[in-house]
Enzyme design. Structure first.
Site, PDB file in Angstrom:
ATOM      1  N   LEU A 240       0.862  -1.185   0.000  1.00 19.33           N
ATOM      2  CA  LEU A 240       0.000   0.000   0.000  1.00 19.33           C
ATOM      3  C   LEU A 240       0.898   1.235   0.000  1.00 19.33           C
ATOM      4  O   LEU A 240       1.861   1.295   0.764  1.00 19.33           O
ATOM      5  CB  LEU A 240      -0.909   0.030   1.231  1.00 19.33           C
ATOM      6  CG  LEU A 240      -2.144  -0.870   1.213  1.00 19.33           C
ATOM      7  CD1 LEU A 240      -2.844  -0.821   2.569  1.00 19.33           C
ATOM      8  CD2 LEU A 240      -3.118  -0.472   0.110  1.00 19.33           C
ATOM      9  N   ASP A 241       0.584   2.208  -0.856  1.00 22.90           N
ATOM     10  CA  ASP A 241       1.361   3.442  -0.910  1.00 22.90           C
ATOM     11  C   ASP A 241       1.249   4.212   0.404  1.00 22.90           C
ATOM     12  O   ASP A 241       0.287   4.026   1.168  1.00 22.90           O
ATOM     13  CB  ASP A 241       0.873   4.331  -2.055  1.00 22.90           C
ATOM     14  CG  ASP A 241       1.181   3.734  -3.412  1.00 22.90           C
ATOM     15  OD1 ASP A 241       2.162   2.981  -3.525  1.00 22.90           O
ATOM     16  OD2 ASP A 241       0.430   4.025  -4.364  1.00 22.90           O
ATOM     17  N   PRO A 242       2.199   5.111   0.678  1.00 21.35           N
ATOM     18  CA  PRO A 242       2.132   5.894   1.922  1.00 21.35           C
ATOM     19  C   PRO A 242       0.814   6.641   2.104  1.00 21.35           C
ATOM     20  O   PRO A 242       0.313   6.744   3.229  1.00 21.35           O
ATOM     21  CB  PRO A 242       3.315   6.864   1.784  1.00 21.35           C
ATOM     22  CG  PRO A 242       4.304   6.111   0.954  1.00 21.35           C
ATOM     23  CD  PRO A 242       3.475   5.339  -0.034  1.00 21.35           C
TER      24      PRO A 242
END
Length: 388
Positions: free
Chosen positions: A45-47
């Site tokens: 999951l991206d930041p």
């Protein structure tokens, strides 16, 4: 200092990832809290994203490659009328053209929904964005993109089972620049709440909160449309790329302003049976000096649950296997054969868990994959000692 009996345990942890940290940060937090070196996750999951991150520790890391291939469900907000360098809110806003501003004025919900149905649903080909984690000649695409290098990725087949518009909101962003801007976390430009409920009363993801640093001296209002959407898709789908492609098809440009993953296969963050087992955490920042002696500040995760609670609420190998694949019962003799790499006479379709029993109860002996002549071979074998 954790005891040796804890360091030898295995299981699956369900984490509700907070915004502002990487998936690797969560893995590091679990590793540190449990005192277990062997830790990994199933699906980055991206930041800027939140939601379900599945983490395995001990022998359960061997199950992650099965979990990562399952379909997923997301809640997201797509902003039409603005494109960014990264296809999400962490990038810089690209200059808008006159025809794209006109396209936004001519938009309607029916047009958006028909475009999604005709072009972005079912079996499609998708080109991942250049800031993805895909490797190009052994290097991550996002590393190359951040260095300003041109990244060309090939399209790949994906399947979109559901791409539903939950809410359609025309907005005017006051004081927005006609040229390039950069986005940082901060106030909501529209002054609206970042979450709302749909007609069913379910919470949906709302407008992302951003600060805009104007780099063009002339400013004007910017008309955009925010879409709250629900997407169920195959593994390997990039929701940022869906936002980019929808904006491209409509001629408006588009990017992702918020993203929350709610489900991976049969692991659903809204499942009442699982909610009490989900690990949470708070984001804090720390300042340190790097190897060059420069001061840097970065975010970290402080888990809300202690090690004992995380271990207690983790999912055992057998229970996880029952959730992610078919299972077959094997006796102790067959389990010993599998442990030595011998094939099992059985017809299996895809990854299949071989479960054996002893005086302590059921345990996972191996993950089987199909082989010729009605045989199944052990793709991964598991030791009994660290299962419970």
């Amino acid at each position: 200092m954790k005891g040796p009996e804890q360091a030898d345990r295995s299981g699956i942890v369900l984490v509700d990832k907070p915004k502002g940290v990487t998936s690797h940060d969560l893995v590091a937090a679990i590793r540190s809290t449990l005192g277990i070196r062997r830790v990994g996750h199933a699906g980055t999951l991206d930041p800027m994203a939140t939601g379900l991150l599945i983490i395995g520790f001990g022998q359960a890391t061997r199950l992650l490659k099965v979990i990562v291939g399952h379909d997923k469900t997301y809640l997201a907000t797509i902003r039409l009328g603005q494109a960014t360098t990264t296809d999400d809110a962490d990038g810089k806003i690209l200059p808008a053209k006159a025809d794209s501003r006109l396209a936004v004025k001519n938009l309607g919900r029916a047009m958006v929904e028909s475009t999604i149905a005709d072009h972005l649903t079912g079996d499609i080909n998708q080109v991942p964005d250049s800031f993805s984690a895909i490797k190009v000649n052994g290097r991550r695409a996002y590393d190359l993109a951040r260095q300003g290098k041109e990244v060309e990725l090939q399209s790949r087949p994906i399947h979109i089972d559901r791409f539903q518009v939950l809410d359609y909101r025309p907005l005017t962003l006051h004081g927005g620049p006609p040229g390039e801007t950069s986005q940082n976390q901060g106030r909501d430009l529209t002054g609206t709440d970042a979450s709302k409920t749909d007609a069913t009363g379910a919470e949906t993801v709302g407008t992302d909160r951003v600060d805009t640093e104007v780099v063009d001296t002339e400013a004007r209002d910017t008309e955009v449309v925010d879409l709250d959407v629900a997407v169920t898709c195959s593994s390997g789908t990039y929701i940022r790329a869906l936002a980019r492609d929808l904006g491209g098809l409509l001629g408006t440009g588009g990017h992702l302003t918020s993203l929350r993953r709610t489900r991976v296969g049969r692991f659903d963050i809204g499942d009442p049976a699982l909610q009490g087992r989900i690990v949470t955490g708070q984001v804090s920042s720390r300042t340190y000096r790097n190897r060059q002696g420069q001061e840097e500040t970065r975010n970290r995760v402080d888990l809300a649950q202690p090690a004992e609670e995380i271990l207690r609420d983790s999912i055992s190998l057998v229970d996880a296997a029952n959730l992610i694949m078919s299972t077959v019962e094997v006796d102790r003799e067959e389990a010993a054969m599998l442990a030595n790499g011998r094939f099992l006479k059985a017809q299996v379709n895809g990854p299949t868990a071989a479960v054996a029993r002893d005086g302590e109860g059921p345990y996972l002996a191996a993950v089987l994959v199909p082989y010729k002549d009605s045989l199944a071979k052990p793709d991964v074998v598991f030791h009994r000692g660290s299962q419970w």
